[in-house]
Design an enzyme around this catalytic site. Sequence first.
Site, short mmCIF file in Angstrom:
data_model
loop_
_atom_site.label_atom_id
_atom_site.label_comp_id
_atom_site.label_asym_id
_atom_site.label_seq_id
_atom_site.Cartn_x
_atom_site.Cartn_y
_atom_site.Cartn_z
N ASP A 79 87.05 33.35 142.09
CA ASP A 79 87.43 34.49 141.26
C ASP A 79 86.54 35.70 141.58
O ASP A 79 85.35 35.54 141.85
CB ASP A 79 87.26 34.07 139.79
N HIS A 80 87.09 36.90 141.54
CA HIS A 80 86.33 38.16 141.67
C HIS A 80 85.18 38.13 142.66
O HIS A 80 84.01 38.29 142.28
CB HIS A 80 85.76 38.58 140.31
N HIS A 177 88.33 42.32 130.44
CA HIS A 177 87.48 41.13 130.44
C HIS A 177 86.59 41.07 129.21
O HIS A 177 86.15 42.10 128.72
CB HIS A 177 86.57 41.12 131.67
N GLY A 178 86.29 39.89 128.76
CA GLY A 178 85.33 39.72 127.67
C GLY A 178 86.02 39.48 126.34
O GLY A 178 87.23 39.24 126.27
N HIS A 206 94.41 39.10 133.97
CA HIS A 206 92.98 38.89 133.73
C HIS A 206 92.67 39.36 132.31
O HIS A 206 93.36 40.21 131.78
CB HIS A 206 92.13 39.72 134.70
N GLY A 230 88.75 32.54 130.77
CA GLY A 230 87.33 32.33 131.10
C GLY A 230 86.43 32.38 129.89
O GLY A 230 85.77 31.42 129.52
ZN LIG Z 1 89.09 38.86 136.10
#
Ligand SMILES: [Zn+2]
Length: 279
Positions: A79-80, A177-178, A206, A230
Amino acid sequence: MKNLTELFKENEGKRAIGSFNVHCLEMLPAMIEGAKELNVPIIIQTSPGTAEYIGLDLLVSSIQTLSERNNADVCLHMDHCTDIEVIKQAIDTGYTSVMYDGSSLPLEENIKNTKEVVAYAKERNVSVEGEVGSIGGAEDGVVVSEEDAIYTDPKDAYQFVQETNVDAIAVAIGTTHGLYKSKAKLNFELLEELSKNLTNAGLVLHGGTGVSETDMRKCVALGMKKVNVGTELNKSYIDNVNSAFSQATPLTSLRKLFIPANQHIKEIVKEKSELFQLV
Ligand SMILES: [Zn+2]
């Protein structure tokens, strides 16, 4: 083990495939068992940091063992990653999929680097995910708000996919994200437009942690092919080991402290995978 292209083809019209970040080796068996219990494929993804922590070779051999043991369709995805050398190492070690993240670079440079990754990967039957226009936020549980959300420029996305020939593309439709303070506001018109025009590359969501269940089902119905999870796994694991370890003594059997955390990981994998089903 399978690559993204194979999984996209086999699951067309059935579901988006859950792509779950493994944060430590301890949680890995539960992730693959969760997918197996629902009989759905799973993508296990690692950040470059986690890959370095566990070791590429150990990740590859563990996932090979677990996919054979469970007779499950598993893809191992980086990933990333912004470092092309690390991507090549992952491919050489046995990853079946990689993401090159050149989203912080000017478009032309992002395209040039992504093409280099695609050329290396395709020769080795490995799929590639790219990203145009940063999704924002951070991978490690940062709290973000709606104002941080940004959107993919469709023109850039079309040019990027056409020139690089990537198998998958991360698109920004309002997620970040987050951990979200509130639910994300998604741009479904943009998603429809991207989905209609980007038929050669699977769309990837994402930053799905702040997306409501209704909106997630809509995203899948409108053509998202891979959904990343995630932050939620990271948070759940810490909550569970915090409560288990706070009551432990040095004589407590260590493994028993991890079992509830692993069990919750399995439940999240099953819940999310269920949510990503089309039928
Ligand atoms: Zn991502």
